[in-house]
Each structure stands twice: as C-alpha cells, then as structure tokens.
Design a protein around this motif. Structure first.
Motif, PDB file in Angstrom:
ATOM      1  N   MET A  30       0.817  -1.113   0.044  1.00 35.39           N
ATOM      2  CA  MET A  30      -0.004   0.000   0.135  1.00 35.39           C
ATOM      3  C   MET A  30       0.976   1.346   0.087  1.00 35.39           C
ATOM      4  N   SER A  38      -0.010   4.275   0.849  1.00 41.98           N
ATOM      5  CA  SER A  38      -0.391   4.949   2.099  1.00 41.98           C
ATOM      6  C   SER A  38      -1.417   4.311   2.971  1.00 41.98           C
ATOM      7  N   GLU A  39      -1.291   4.175   4.363  1.00 39.04           N
ATOM      8  CA  GLU A  39      -2.302   3.602   5.155  1.00 39.04           C
ATOM      9  C   GLU A  39      -3.367   4.237   5.687  1.00 39.04           C
ATOM     10  N   THR A  40      -3.580   5.448   5.666  1.00 42.54           N
ATOM     11  CA  THR A  40      -4.592   6.225   6.461  1.00 42.54           C
ATOM     12  C   THR A  40      -5.085   7.449   5.216  1.00 42.54           C
ATOM     13  N   PRO A  63      -8.451   4.284   8.240  1.00 50.11           N
ATOM     14  CA  PRO A  63      -7.345   3.366   7.604  1.00 50.11           C
ATOM     15  C   PRO A  63      -7.954   3.359   6.110  1.00 50.11           C
ATOM     16  N   ILE A  64      -6.653   3.001   5.188  1.00 49.59           N
ATOM     17  CA  ILE A  64      -7.228   2.954   3.695  1.00 49.59           C
ATOM     18  C   ILE A  64      -7.739   1.338   3.689  1.00 49.59           C
ATOM     19  N   ALA A 108      -7.672  -2.217   2.063  1.00 46.08           N
ATOM     20  CA  ALA A 108      -6.516  -2.875   1.325  1.00 46.08           C
ATOM     21  C   ALA A 108      -7.385  -4.180   0.233  1.00 46.08           C
ATOM     22  N   THR A 131     -11.938   4.491  -0.226  1.00 38.37           N
ATOM     23  CA  THR A 131     -10.309   4.861  -0.405  1.00 38.37           C
ATOM     24  C   THR A 131      -9.588   4.479  -1.380  1.00 38.37           C
ATOM     25  N   GLN A 152      -3.895   6.710  -4.089  1.00 41.87           N
ATOM     26  CA  GLN A 152      -3.966   5.254  -4.410  1.00 41.87           C
ATOM     27  C   GLN A 152      -3.777   5.431  -5.918  1.00 41.87           C
ATOM     28  N   LEU A 189      -8.062  -3.794   6.130  1.00 46.42           N
ATOM     29  CA  LEU A 189      -7.751  -2.334   6.075  1.00 46.42           C
ATOM     30  C   LEU A 189      -6.050  -2.550   6.025  1.00 46.42           C
ATOM     31  N   ALA A 190      -5.497  -1.507   5.607  1.00 45.62           N
ATOM     32  CA  ALA A 190      -4.170  -1.109   5.426  1.00 45.62           C
ATOM     33  C   ALA A 190      -3.644  -1.319   7.137  1.00 45.62           C
ATOM     34  N   GLN A 191      -2.384  -1.870   7.156  1.00 49.63           N
ATOM     35  CA  GLN A 191      -1.675  -1.691   8.478  1.00 49.63           C
ATOM     36  C   GLN A 191      -0.365  -1.413   8.449  1.00 49.63           C
TER      37      GLN A 191
END
Length: 289
Positions: free
Chosen positions: A50, A52-54, A80-81, A83, A181, A187, A287-289
């Motif tokens: 990813m 970005s994550e947020t 959060p973005i 995923a 997102t 993205q 969610l992206a972490q």
C-alpha cells in the motif's frame, strides 16, 4: 401388495437419475470451487504494498470541488485505507441481449485494491436445481469472463483479450463506490474537473489506462459512473458501447458511507438497457496496516 414391474422399474430409474444428478452437481461445485480458489490465489500473489495507510484530507485541496465534497462526505480524516474486501450480493441478472429475461442470482466477491483486482463468483438460477456459474474477474491485468452450466459445461469463455481486460478494470473502478478509499489520489487516481456536480477520474494499471465520468448527488455521494466505450458481447462479437453504473441506499460501514444498492446498464441509442441489479448483503473489509 405386489408393485407392478413397470412401476418398480420407473421408481428404480428415477432413483438412478436422481443419484446421477446429485453426483453431477457435486462434481460441478467441486470443480468450480477449485477454480475460484485458483483465481483468488492469483489475486493475492499480484498484490502490491500500500502506498499509504490512512486517509489524509490535506491531500484533497487541489481536487475539483465536487470530488473534495465527496471524500469529505463518505470518509473520515485519518481512517485506515481499504486494502481488500469480501462482498456478498443478491439480485437479478438479465440474460437476454435484446429482451428482458431476468433471473435471480447470489454471489460473493473478493476485491484487492493494490494491485487492482477482483473475482466475482456468481450463481444465476435459471430454473429450480439449474444454475449458471459465472466468474467475472480482473486478475493481475487479465480480464476473465467464464460462464458454466452447473460449473461443468462452458457456455461463455472470454480471457486475456485487451477489450475484456479493459472492461473488467472499468468494473473494478466503478465498484470503488463500495471501497471509496481506492479513489483517493494517494491510491493512484487522477481527478479532473468537469462541472459542479461531476468530474473525470483516470486509473492506470500496467498497459491499461481508462477515464470515467463520475456524477455526485447534492449530498456528496456517488450517483452514477459512466464509461463511453465498454465491450458489450453481441452475437459473439464485442461491441464498444456506452456503459453506466448507478448507486443508492447509502449506509455507514467502518466509518465509510457506501451504497448497498446498484444497477448497471448499457446506454443504447433507443434508451438504457439494464442488465444487473444487486444489493449488498454483507461486506467485510481488510484494512491497511
């Protein structure tokens, strides 16, 4: 009481036929399930880190006003973005190229946002006990449309053609209303102004590049998404045709406002022709972490 031999033979034949039918259905389900697992393994293998994550609202200030309003309406700063997602639908599908032959369907779908991809595993019930299984997918840059009766007998198979891949990427892009997102500039989406209620968005994946027109409601949510030319199968040929998705019935999921209902249609010279009407029964986010 003695059962007539003709009746006994009929009962025996019916039991044998029923047993064969159950076996065929079971084999079809097993074969189809294996193909689903293969496609989804390919989806995961093609994933990218990813970027970005947020969500960061500070990155929205240069976007067209209706796009800024959209993101501020459906998202929260700092959340959060997305995923990936698992989605379950139910609805109706029109299987006639020119008329109205609507059949009920249920489906589940796996989505990955980076690299963009999805697999829609649909089951269209054309009569009691008889369904057409459909994989509609975009996996690692490949477009896939495979329909099979009972999961065994192929009735349509379109794979890896550039127009199929472009059409499936369009579907991924339009369905980002469910995972909004994925539409952020962070993205990889570029937004260009059109007017106070609409904007154009461009997405690239490998050699594929597409631009679609998005219109927004006064409340700020997505109303429609349009492509000027998506491949439509007509008489065994693929014809570029204007195409549109429409969304409504917005609700909150994990801090995001998403539509639970949608309709997809071809925009023909004699008027719109809908072919998919669906409702989200369940959506689970990764969610992206």
């Amino acid at each position: 009481m003695k059962i007539p031999s003709s009746t006994a033979s009929l009962v025996t034949a019916s039991l044998i036929f029923a047993g064969i039918a159950v076996t065929v259905v079971g084999i079809g389900k097993t074969k189809w399930h294996a193909k689903t697992n293969e496609l989804r393994a390919r989806l995961d293998a093609a994933r990218r880190p990813m970027t970005s994550e947020t969500v960061d609202f500070n990155t929205l200030t240069t976007l067209p006003p209706p796009v800024q309003r959209f993101f501020r309406t459906v998202l929260k700063d700092g959340q959060p973005i997305v995923a990936g997602a698992y989605v379950k639908h139910k609805g109706t599908f029109n299987m006639s190229e020119s008329g109205e032959k609507w059949y009920p369907f249920t489906s589940d779908q796996r989505v990955v946002t980076q690299r963009p991809g999805f697999d829609w595993d649909g089951r269209i019930k054309i009569m009691p006990g008889l369904s057409v299984h459909v994989h509609d997918a975009y996996v690692a840059g490949d477009g896939i449309l495979h329909a099979s009766l009972l999961g065994l007998f192929t009735v349509a198979d379109m794979l890896d053609k550039s127009d199929v891949a472009a059409g499936e990427l369009m579907r991924f892009f339009a369905e980002a209303a469910w995972y909004p997102t994925a539409l952020l500039p962070s993205q990889g989406v570029r937004w260009d102004a059109v007017d106070e209620k609409s904007a154009k968005a461009t997405l690239e994946d490998g050699d594929a590049k597409l631009t679609m027109l998005w219109t927004f409601t006064e409340a700020g949510s997505i109303d429609t998404v349009r492509a000027e030319a998506r491949g439509r199968a007509v008489g065994g040929k693929v014809i570029p045709t204007p195409w549109q998705g429409r969304f409504w019935n917005y609700t909150q999921r994990l801090g995001m406002s998403i539509p639970l209902d949608g309709e997809v249609m071809w925009l023909l010279p004699d008027g719109p022709k809908s072919y998919w009407r669906g409702h989200i029964d369940e959506i689970v986010y990764e969610l992206a972490q």
